[in-house]
Design a protein around this motif. Sequence first.
Motif, short mmCIF file in Angstrom:
data_model
loop_
_atom_site.label_atom_id
_atom_site.label_comp_id
_atom_site.label_asym_id
_atom_site.label_seq_id
_atom_site.Cartn_x
_atom_site.Cartn_y
_atom_site.Cartn_z
N VAL A 60 21.43 24.94 52.47
CA VAL A 60 22.86 24.77 52.72
C VAL A 60 23.08 24.29 54.14
O VAL A 60 22.48 24.82 55.09
N ARG A 61 23.92 23.27 54.29
CA ARG A 61 24.27 22.77 55.63
C ARG A 61 25.65 23.26 56.02
O ARG A 61 26.59 23.14 55.25
N PHE A 62 25.75 23.81 57.21
CA PHE A 62 27.02 24.25 57.77
C PHE A 62 27.36 23.32 58.94
O PHE A 62 26.64 23.29 59.93
N ALA A 63 28.42 22.54 58.78
CA ALA A 63 28.86 21.62 59.83
C ALA A 63 29.95 22.32 60.63
O ALA A 63 31.04 22.56 60.14
N VAL A 64 29.63 22.67 61.87
CA VAL A 64 30.51 23.50 62.69
C VAL A 64 31.23 22.66 63.73
O VAL A 64 30.61 21.84 64.43
N LYS A 65 32.53 22.88 63.85
CA LYS A 65 33.33 22.23 64.88
C LYS A 65 34.10 23.31 65.63
O LYS A 65 34.80 24.12 65.03
N ASN A 66 33.95 23.35 66.95
CA ASN A 66 34.68 24.31 67.77
C ASN A 66 35.94 23.65 68.32
O ASN A 66 35.88 22.82 69.22
N LYS A 67 37.09 24.02 67.78
CA LYS A 67 38.37 23.48 68.24
C LYS A 67 39.07 24.44 69.20
O LYS A 67 40.23 24.21 69.56
N GLY A 68 38.38 25.49 69.60
CA GLY A 68 38.96 26.46 70.51
C GLY A 68 38.73 26.10 71.97
O GLY A 68 38.13 25.07 72.31
N SER A 69 39.18 26.98 72.85
CA SER A 69 39.03 26.78 74.29
C SER A 69 37.85 27.55 74.86
O SER A 69 37.53 27.42 76.05
N LYS A 70 37.18 28.36 74.00
CA LYS A 70 36.07 29.18 74.46
C LYS A 70 34.76 28.73 73.82
O LYS A 70 34.75 28.21 72.70
N VAL A 71 33.65 28.96 74.52
CA VAL A 71 32.34 28.77 73.91
C VAL A 71 32.24 29.76 72.76
O VAL A 71 32.63 30.93 72.89
N THR A 72 31.75 29.32 71.62
CA THR A 72 31.66 30.21 70.47
C THR A 72 30.25 30.22 69.90
O THR A 72 29.37 29.45 70.33
N GLU A 73 30.04 31.10 68.94
CA GLU A 73 28.79 31.13 68.18
C GLU A 73 29.13 31.44 66.74
O GLU A 73 30.16 32.05 66.45
N VAL A 74 28.26 31.01 65.83
CA VAL A 74 28.48 31.20 64.40
C VAL A 74 27.27 31.92 63.81
O VAL A 74 26.12 31.54 64.07
#
Length: 382
Positions: A60-74
């Motif tokens: 499974v491929r998870f394509a992640v986009k961070n549209k927030g103002s903070k560094v994130t993790e998934v």
Amino acid sequence: MRALRSSTVAAIAVAATLTAVAGCAEKNDSKGGGGKGAVEVTASDTACELSKKEFPAGHVRFAVKNKGSKVTEVYIYAAGDRIVTERENIGPGTSTEITAEIKAGSYEVACKPGMKGDGIRQKVTATGKGGAAVKRDPKLDAAVAAYRKYVQEQADETLPLAQKFADAVKDGDVDAAKKAYAVSRIGWERTEPVAESFGDIDPKVDIREDGLKKGQKWTGWHKLEKSLWETKKISGDDEKLADKLIEDLKDWKKRVGTAEINPTTMANGAKELLDEVYTGKVTGEEERYSHTDLVDFKANVEGAQKAYELLKPVAKKNDPALVKELDRQFTAIGELLDEYREGDGFVSYDTVSKADQKKLSDGVSALAEPISKLAAAVVTAK
């Protein structure tokens, strides 16, 4: 090591630099669109949105986009908060792609803005009968078997070294305990993603004080590190904590053979080890009292390289250009680390200049970007 970052001015300055570097790496980590069949994960400071909450088991491929103002993790969690895979340091406005081997069952996808807490979670389901229907190159089965053996060996070898450290603590011998401390952590640091996958062991043995949850007692290596280097004395509580550390590491040793290991967990684990370097070691956050960060740094790189070398035969067939780049970058980071050797170990990290810290962070970033593509390379047959 899962902990909140320090609020000191120096740490913030270094972290800001590393976030920018990590952000550049993540932009190159995917083509941005996710591609057909990918589960699109849109993270923000207040939400974690998925394009689908049900998908076929398998790769499974998870394509992640961070549209927030903070560094994130998934994170992808199985039952009991067992970590299936994770990706840290996804900068604001950047994208990345995670490839994971997912068996049929129920999971949770968690986005963690600011890289802290339990995250904003979404329940998902991988459909199918039994385990993931994955056709695998026999060379990958051999790689998994070899890596499982390696992880067990690291746990087995850690126990006597940790016992020597614990015995010195219980003897009240500060100097001997200091000498044994960093060496006792090498096997753990080489295989940290596997240990973290269980969910409950890492918070007991490797957590920083500022990563504690409300009501959680601080135990493990770093509590003892603080006593040895900051207070410079060993208390009765420390002696009890030394025994507790050994008890928890024995639990790790016993359970490590049951860890879920497959080619994508190996590849993603290699990336996680590089994430550990530039979020904790290069910033000096990990070993803030002992300043033995470069020992951990080396161990993280060694663990990542071991996983890579085992997967390399298949990756080379599928993506020879990637393998060529990874060979080059692993050699480069090894040569860079050698510049800071001192005797059998490394210089104290508090003697490393900010310019040299930046050089180390650039070296880690140069390796982290191609290693993020390893999982896709081992599951994409050509």
